[in-house]
Design a protein around this motif. Structure first.
Motif, PDB file in Angstrom:
ATOM      1  N   LEU A  35      59.901 -68.204  -2.350  1.00 39.90           N
ATOM      2  CA  LEU A  35      59.091 -69.216  -3.028  1.00 39.90           C
ATOM      3  C   LEU A  35      58.774 -70.546  -2.422  1.00 39.90           C
ATOM      4  O   LEU A  35      59.570 -71.219  -1.766  1.00 39.90           O
ATOM      5  CB  LEU A  35      59.470 -69.166  -4.510  1.00 39.90           C
ATOM      6  CG  LEU A  35      60.792 -69.918  -4.952  1.00 39.90           C
ATOM      7  CD1 LEU A  35      60.803 -71.278  -5.023  1.00 39.90           C
ATOM      8  CD2 LEU A  35      61.512 -69.306  -6.040  1.00 39.90           C
ATOM      9  N   PHE A  36      57.705 -71.232  -2.846  1.00 39.98           N
ATOM     10  CA  PHE A  36      57.093 -72.398  -2.433  1.00 39.98           C
ATOM     11  C   PHE A  36      57.215 -73.292  -3.519  1.00 39.98           C
ATOM     12  O   PHE A  36      56.825 -72.893  -4.684  1.00 39.98           O
ATOM     13  CB  PHE A  36      55.785 -72.570  -1.620  1.00 39.98           C
ATOM     14  CG  PHE A  36      54.994 -73.961  -1.900  1.00 39.98           C
ATOM     15  CD1 PHE A  36      55.628 -74.832  -0.675  1.00 39.98           C
ATOM     16  CD2 PHE A  36      54.277 -74.603  -2.757  1.00 39.98           C
ATOM     17  CE1 PHE A  36      54.818 -75.999  -0.545  1.00 39.98           C
ATOM     18  CE2 PHE A  36      53.845 -75.706  -2.418  1.00 39.98           C
ATOM     19  CZ  PHE A  36      53.944 -76.385  -1.467  1.00 39.98           C
ATOM     20  N   LEU A  37      57.943 -74.406  -3.525  1.00 35.63           N
ATOM     21  CA  LEU A  37      58.152 -75.380  -4.518  1.00 35.63           C
ATOM     22  C   LEU A  37      57.769 -76.768  -4.506  1.00 35.63           C
ATOM     23  O   LEU A  37      58.058 -77.315  -3.396  1.00 35.63           O
ATOM     24  CB  LEU A  37      59.719 -75.564  -5.173  1.00 35.63           C
ATOM     25  CG  LEU A  37      59.944 -76.518  -6.107  1.00 35.63           C
ATOM     26  CD1 LEU A  37      59.594 -76.120  -7.512  1.00 35.63           C
ATOM     27  CD2 LEU A  37      61.714 -76.502  -6.067  1.00 35.63           C
ATOM     28  N   PHE A  38      56.699 -77.116  -5.179  1.00 35.15           N
ATOM     29  CA  PHE A  38      56.031 -78.633  -5.191  1.00 35.15           C
ATOM     30  C   PHE A  38      56.493 -79.133  -6.404  1.00 35.15           C
ATOM     31  O   PHE A  38      56.018 -78.848  -7.418  1.00 35.15           O
ATOM     32  CB  PHE A  38      54.498 -78.365  -5.023  1.00 35.15           C
ATOM     33  CG  PHE A  38      53.964 -79.798  -4.986  1.00 35.15           C
ATOM     34  CD1 PHE A  38      53.592 -80.399  -3.692  1.00 35.15           C
ATOM     35  CD2 PHE A  38      53.719 -80.472  -6.071  1.00 35.15           C
ATOM     36  CE1 PHE A  38      52.854 -81.568  -3.489  1.00 35.15           C
ATOM     37  CE2 PHE A  38      52.953 -81.618  -6.296  1.00 35.15           C
ATOM     38  CZ  PHE A  38      52.855 -82.307  -4.791  1.00 35.15           C
ATOM     39  N   LEU A  39      57.111 -80.575  -6.310  1.00 31.39           N
ATOM     40  CA  LEU A  39      57.369 -81.087  -7.387  1.00 31.39           C
ATOM     41  C   LEU A  39      56.488 -82.198  -7.798  1.00 31.39           C
ATOM     42  O   LEU A  39      56.323 -83.180  -6.832  1.00 31.39           O
ATOM     43  CB  LEU A  39      58.911 -81.917  -7.232  1.00 31.39           C
ATOM     44  CG  LEU A  39      59.455 -82.665  -8.422  1.00 31.39           C
ATOM     45  CD1 LEU A  39      59.596 -81.427  -9.443  1.00 31.39           C
ATOM     46  CD2 LEU A  39      60.795 -83.041  -8.017  1.00 31.39           C
ATOM     47  N   ALA A  40      55.671 -82.089  -8.654  1.00 39.08           N
ATOM     48  CA  ALA A  40      54.472 -82.919  -9.062  1.00 39.08           C
ATOM     49  C   ALA A  40      55.142 -84.428  -9.864  1.00 39.08           C
ATOM     50  O   ALA A  40      54.988 -85.459  -9.522  1.00 39.08           O
ATOM     51  CB  ALA A  40      53.592 -82.326  -9.780  1.00 39.08           C
ATOM     52  N   LYS A  41      56.184 -84.137 -10.886  1.00 37.63           N
ATOM     53  CA  LYS A  41      56.763 -85.127 -11.471  1.00 37.63           C
ATOM     54  C   LYS A  41      58.148 -84.849 -11.830  1.00 37.63           C
ATOM     55  O   LYS A  41      58.473 -83.756 -12.109  1.00 37.63           O
ATOM     56  CB  LYS A  41      55.971 -85.501 -12.875  1.00 37.63           C
ATOM     57  CG  LYS A  41      54.517 -85.763 -12.635  1.00 37.63           C
ATOM     58  CD  LYS A  41      53.674 -86.074 -13.931  1.00 37.63           C
ATOM     59  CE  LYS A  41      52.213 -86.304 -13.712  1.00 37.63           C
ATOM     60  NZ  LYS A  41      51.552 -86.514 -15.036  1.00 37.63           N
ATOM     61  N   GLY A  42      58.924 -86.028 -11.922  1.00 39.88           N
ATOM     62  CA  GLY A  42      60.399 -85.877 -12.113  1.00 39.88           C
ATOM     63  C   GLY A  42      61.348 -85.729 -10.724  1.00 39.88           C
ATOM     64  O   GLY A  42      60.813 -86.035  -9.843  1.00 39.88           O
ATOM     65  N   ILE A  43      62.437 -85.405 -11.021  1.00 34.59           N
ATOM     66  CA  ILE A  43      63.622 -85.076  -9.720  1.00 34.59           C
ATOM     67  C   ILE A  43      64.200 -83.863 -10.145  1.00 34.59           C
ATOM     68  O   ILE A  43      64.534 -83.569 -11.250  1.00 34.59           O
ATOM     69  CB  ILE A  43      64.455 -86.443  -9.958  1.00 34.59           C
ATOM     70  CG1 ILE A  43      63.771 -87.851  -9.910  1.00 34.59           C
ATOM     71  CG2 ILE A  43      65.612 -86.304  -9.268  1.00 34.59           C
ATOM     72  CD1 ILE A  43      64.827 -89.085 -10.057  1.00 34.59           C
ATOM     73  N   LEU A  44      64.367 -83.319  -8.865  1.00 33.96           N
ATOM     74  CA  LEU A  44      64.932 -81.872  -8.873  1.00 33.96           C
ATOM     75  C   LEU A  44      66.464 -82.208  -8.138  1.00 33.96           C
ATOM     76  O   LEU A  44      66.067 -82.545  -6.630  1.00 33.96           O
ATOM     77  CB  LEU A  44      64.155 -80.733  -8.734  1.00 33.96           C
ATOM     78  CG  LEU A  44      64.793 -79.432  -8.509  1.00 33.96           C
ATOM     79  CD1 LEU A  44      63.551 -78.485  -9.226  1.00 33.96           C
ATOM     80  CD2 LEU A  44      65.271 -78.948  -7.365  1.00 33.96           C
ATOM     81  N   ASN A  45      67.432 -81.559  -8.494  1.00 29.03           N
ATOM     82  CA  ASN A  45      68.815 -81.596  -7.567  1.00 29.03           C
ATOM     83  C   ASN A  45      68.835 -80.117  -7.276  1.00 29.03           C
ATOM     84  O   ASN A  45      69.300 -79.228  -8.523  1.00 29.03           O
ATOM     85  CB  ASN A  45      69.939 -82.282  -8.225  1.00 29.03           C
ATOM     86  CG  ASN A  45      69.634 -83.867  -8.345  1.00 29.03           C
ATOM     87  OD1 ASN A  45      69.323 -84.423  -7.279  1.00 29.03           O
ATOM     88  ND2 ASN A  45      69.347 -84.308  -9.529  1.00 29.03           N
ATOM     89  N   GLY A  46      69.081 -79.549  -6.220  1.00 27.36           N
ATOM     90  CA  GLY A  46      69.293 -78.267  -6.013  1.00 27.36           C
ATOM     91  C   GLY A  46      70.712 -77.936  -5.415  1.00 27.36           C
ATOM     92  O   GLY A  46      71.276 -78.922  -4.545  1.00 27.36           O
TER      93      GLY A  46
END
Length: 257
Positions: free
Chosen positions: A22-33
């Motif tokens: 999958l392709f993931l684009f973060l438009a708003k916010g913060i993501l910790n993976g």
């Protein structure tokens, strides 16, 4: 840019096993993976590939009370049709990490913006346009980073790997024994047999004990709260974690604080 969180492609399981690229684009916010060995932090405007047949989890943080993302699933059926149509030459490229960093490219934000007219407001892009947009994005990605050919078009199953190393690295992920067996390149029966020989315990009992030992250390030595760690240790809810902890150690996890 203002696009609500949406998914393009077939629905996939929400568990911590990634069944399709999958392709993931973060438009708003913060993501910790986290993928068992590597951490990734994404901020607004960042994007990456999350690879199939890997374990991964993430937690999200809102910015200005907002969190929005775009997820495009490249399932195997779509990828095989794409490969047949475009007659691409495969390249060997097998990174170990689940999250693949993508170079910044102005085409990606433009592509995301192009989705807005097709967005129906409830997290979906109209079905009639989904494959067209997925094909467009995949062509952009392969032009950006040709080494991704070897990632997307590798249709093989996981090969048999060192079980002891894999389990000690990934025991915190909340997935079933069948998933662990598959990812180590074994049938379920072979996995259980090999597991018994290596750890002298059944997989389920070993996983619980391993997670509880780590929990004891985090609470007793690191002074972390049970409510802060139980999810990251693979427990589905706090009550189950507390019950298992008390059964193992004869005391409530709160008593260690």
């Amino acid at each position: 840019m203002d696009i609500k969180s949406c998914y393009i492609g077939p629905e996939i399981s929400p568990e911590q096993f990634i069944p399709e690229h999958l392709f993931l684009f973060l438009a708003k916010g913060i993501l910790n993976g986290y993928d068992g060995s590597n951490y990734i932090t994404m901020k607004s405007g960042d994007y990456c590939i999350v690879r199939k047949n890997h374990l991964a989890r993430y937690n999200k943080q809102k910015e200005n009370d907002e969190f929005e993302k775009v997820v495009v699933i490249f399932d195997e059926i779509f990828l095989k049709q794409f490969l047949e149509k475009h007659q691409l030459k495969k390249e060997k490229y097998k990174p170990k990490e689940a999250f693949i960093h993508l170079d910044k490219n102005e085409q990606i934000p433009s592509f995301i913006s192009s989705l807005i007219p097709y967005y129906n407001g409830i997290g979906k892009i109209e079905k009639e346009i989904q494959d067209t947009k997925r094909e467009e994005l995949l062509l952009i990605l392969l032009e950006m980073q040709p080494e991704l050919y070897g990632v997307f078009f590798d249709f093989g199953k996981p090969e048999k790997i060192n079980m002891e190393e894999f389990m000690n690295q990934n025991y915190k992920f909340n997935v079933g024994i069948e998933r662990f067996a598959y990812l180590t390149g074994r049938s379920l029966s072979a996995f259980k047999r090999d597991f018994k020989q290596i750890f002298n315990e059944t997989p389920n009992r070993w996983l619980i004990q391993k997670r509880l030992q780590e929990a004891y250390f985090l609470i007793n030595k690191k002074k972390q709260k049970p409510s802060e760690i139980y999810i990251d240790l693979g427990f589905e809810d706090l009550s189950h974690f507390s019950f298992a902890f008390k059964k193992q150690f004869g005391m409530s996890p709160k008593n260690l604080l």
